[in-house]
Design a protein around this motif. Structure first.
Motif, PDB file in Angstrom:
ATOM      1  N   PHE A  68       0.838  -1.206   0.000  1.00 45.54           N
ATOM      2  CA  PHE A  68       0.000   0.000   0.000  1.00 45.54           C
ATOM      3  C   PHE A  68       0.874   1.257   0.000  1.00 45.54           C
ATOM      4  CE2 PHE A  68      -2.495   3.387   1.820  1.00 45.54           C
ATOM      5  CZ  PHE A  68      -3.775   3.190   1.312  1.00 45.54           C
ATOM      6  N   ALA A  72      -0.142   2.783  -3.482  1.00 47.02           N
ATOM      7  CA  ALA A  72      -1.304   3.684  -3.382  1.00 47.02           C
ATOM      8  C   ALA A  72      -0.980   5.104  -3.882  1.00 47.02           C
ATOM      9  CB  ALA A  72      -1.838   3.706  -1.945  1.00 47.02           C
ATOM     10  N   LEU A  97      -6.773  -0.271  -4.202  1.00 47.18           N
ATOM     11  CA  LEU A  97      -5.962  -1.081  -3.278  1.00 47.18           C
ATOM     12  C   LEU A  97      -6.835  -2.046  -2.476  1.00 47.18           C
ATOM     13  CD1 LEU A  97      -2.808  -0.981  -2.912  1.00 47.18           C
ATOM     14  CD2 LEU A  97      -3.754   0.883  -4.244  1.00 47.18           C
TER      15      LEU A  97
END
Ligand SMILES: [Zn+2]
Lengths: 224, 219
Positions: A68, A72, A97
Motif C-alpha cells: 500500500f 497507493a 488497493l
C-alpha cells in the motif's frame, strides 16, 4: 520510505507454506523459485513485489501495508487526471488497493509482474468510474479459450525481469515515442485526442506507438 | 487452428491502455481468447502500463488512508469463489468469452434478425453511441451484401470462413477494412460463416434492396 530489508522476508513466512487452497498452483512454485534465487542488483533496489503480493494473498497485513505504502500514492497519481480532483483520485486509489487485497488470491505471478496486475485493476476501475463502461476481457476458465503455453518454473522470474527491462526500455525510448505511450496509458487519451494535443497527424501518433511498443517487445525477445 | 490475420499492435496497445471503446474491446478480447500471440502482446502492453505506474510521481495519500482502505475491504462483499469449470462431456462453446456475455449466450441460443440476401445479424449492446458491434451470419457460399464504410470496420471470423479480395479469413482471423475499401466478402461453401463485426460508422449498403431496408433495420 519502506525498508527494503523487511519486505523480502515476508515472502517466506510459514503462513504461505500452509496454503492448501485449490486453484493456486503457481504460488507454491513461486516459493521454490525464491529460495533458489541469487539476489541480483535489481532486487536490491526494489523489493520483490510479486512475492509481497503473494503474501497479501495469504491475508498478510504487514505485506499489504508495505504494498500500500508503495503503490497507493502511484495509483493516486494515475487517477489524478483531467476531471478528477484530489478527493476523487484518493477514493479511487483506496478502492483500487482494496480490490488488490480482495483479489490477491487470483494473482498469478507466472503471468504478470505485480505492477502489471495492479495497473490492470486501476485501469478497470478508472474506465468504470470515468466512462461508466466495462473493459471486456477473456475468461481464463472459459472452455472455449485456447490455452497458454504450459508454465515453467522460470516464468515467474521472467515476469519480474521483464518488468525491470520494460522500465529500462521505456527510459531509453526516444522522447516522442515515450510521450505518446504515456499519453495513451496515463492520460487516457484516444489516439485522435493525442494527435490534437500534440498537433501532429493521427498517422504519426499511431506509428510512434507502434515503434515504441515494437522496441520494448524487441528488448524482451532479445534477452530471452 | 492457425490464425493468419491479427489486429494491429496499435489496436492491442489501445485495448491494454483502456482507451479503446467497448465495442472494439469486445473484438480484441475475443481474439485474445483464441490467439495466444496477441494475448502475449496485450500482456506486454499491460506491463508497459505497470511500468508507467511504477515510475509515476507518487502523490501523498490522505492521513488514515490505509485504515480507510481496510474499512472499504470490510464493507465490500466477498469475492465469489472461482469454481473450476468442468469441461469433460460438455460441448465446447463456439463463441469464446467475453463474447457470450455480450451476445446473450452461445450460437445455439441467439435471436437472429433478418438482414436480407439470406444474411442475419445480432446487434450487441456495448454502451452508448458508435462504434457498434454485431454478429453476422452469412449463408455458405453467399456474399455479404456489398457495402462501403464511412470509417473503420473490423471483422473477426468465429465459424466457417470467407474470402475477400482474394484473401481467405478463417476462424480467429481479423479483417481490417478502412473507408477506402469497397469490398464484398464471400462466405466459403460448406458452412455458414459467423463473424463479429465492429464499425465506427454506419455501413453504406449498395444493392437496391439493402438501400431500401437500411433505414428500417438500423444498421
Ligand atoms: Zn492474434
Amino acid at each position: 520510505m519502506i525498508s527494503t530489508l523487511a519486505i523480502p522476508r515476508v515472502s517466506v513466512t510459514p503462513a504461505r507454506r500452509d496454503s492448501s487452497r485449490a486453484g493456486r498452483p503457481y504460488h507454491r512454485k513461486r516459493l521454490e523459485v525464491l529460495q533458489n534465487e541469487e539476489p541480483s542488483s535489481q532486487n536490491d533496489k526494489q523489493p520483490d513485489w510479486s512475492a509481497v503480493l503473494c503474501a497479501v494473498a495469504e491475508q498478510d497485513r504487514a505485506a499489504f501495508s508495505a504494498l500500500f505504502a508503495h503503490f497507493a500514492p502511484r495509483v493516486k497519481s494515475y487517477m489524478l487526471r483531467l476531471g478528477s480532483d484530489n478527493t476523487h483520485a484518493e477514493e479511487l486509489a483506496q478502492e483500487a488497493l482494496a480490490t488488490v487485497w480482495r483479489k490477491a488470491d487470483r494473482y498469478d505471478p507466472s503471468r504478470a509482474a505485480a505492477s502489471t496486475w495492479i495497473f490492470t485493476i486501476a485501469r478497470n476501475l478508472r474506465i468504470d468510474a470515468f466512462r461508466r463502461r466495462n473493459h471486456p476481457e477473456l475468461d481464463p476458465n472459459d472452455p472455449a479459450l485456447v490455452p497458454d503455453q504450459p508454465v515453467s518454473a522460470d516464468t515467474v522470474v521472467e515476469q519480474k525481469q521483464d518488468a525491470v527491462r520494460i522500465r529500462e526500455a521505456l527510459a531509453e525510448l526516444p522522447e516522442e515515442q515515450r510521450e505518446v505511450l504515456k499519453l495513451s496509458f496515463f492520460d487516457d487519451q484516444t489516439h485522435t485526442e493525442i494527435s490534437e494535443t500534440l498537433g501532429i497527424p493521427l498517422g504519426t501518433v499511431k506509428s510512434r506507438i507502434r515503434l515504441g511498443f515494437g522496441r520494448i517487445r524487441t528488448t524482451l525477445e532479445d534477452e530471452e | 487452428m492457425s490464425i493468419q490475420h491479427h489486429p494491429d499492435d496499435e489496436l492491442l496497445v489501445s485495448y491494454a491502455s483502456g482507451e479503446l471503446p467497448e465495442a472494439w474491446s469486445v473484438l480484441v478480447a475475443t481474439h485474445t481468447a483464441l490467439c495466444t500471440d496477441c494475448r502475449g502482446k496485450v500482456r506486454a502492453a499491460e506491463a508497459v502500463g505497470g511500468a508507467l505506474v511504477s515510475d509515476a510521481a507518487p502523490v501523498e495519500m490522505d492521513a488514515g488512508a490505509f485504515e480507510a482502505t481496510m474499512a472499504r475491504v470490510a464493507a465490500q462483499p466477498d469475492e465469489p469463489a472461482v469454481t473450476p469449470v468442468t469441461t469433460v462431456g460438455v460441448a465446447k462453446p463456439v463463441l469464446p468469452q467475453p463474447l457470450r456475455d455480450y451476445a446473450g449466450g452461445d450460437l445455439n441460443s441467439l435471436k437472429w434478425r433478418r438482414l436480407g440476401h439470406g444474411a442475419y445479424h445480432v446487434p450487441l449492446v456495448t454502451g452508448r453511441g458508435a462504434p457498434t458491434a454485431r454478429l453476422i451470419r452469412i449463408p455458405a457460399g453467399r456474399p455479404v451484401p456489398e457495402h462501403g464504410h464511412n470509417g473503420l470496420e473490423l471483422t473477426m471470423v468465429l465459424q466457417g470462413s470467407f474470402v475477400d479480395g482474394g484473401t481467405r479469413f478463417g476462424a480467429g482471423d481479423v479483417e481490417i477494412a478502412d473507408s477506402d475499401l469497397e469490398h464484398q466478402p464471400m462466405a466459403e461453401p460448406g458452412q455458414d460463416c459467423i463473424c463479429l463485426a465492429v464499425t465506427d460508422a454506419p455501413l453504406r449498403f449498395r444493392g437496391a434492396f439493402a438501400r431500401m431496408v437500411q433505414p428500417f433495420i438500423g444498421i
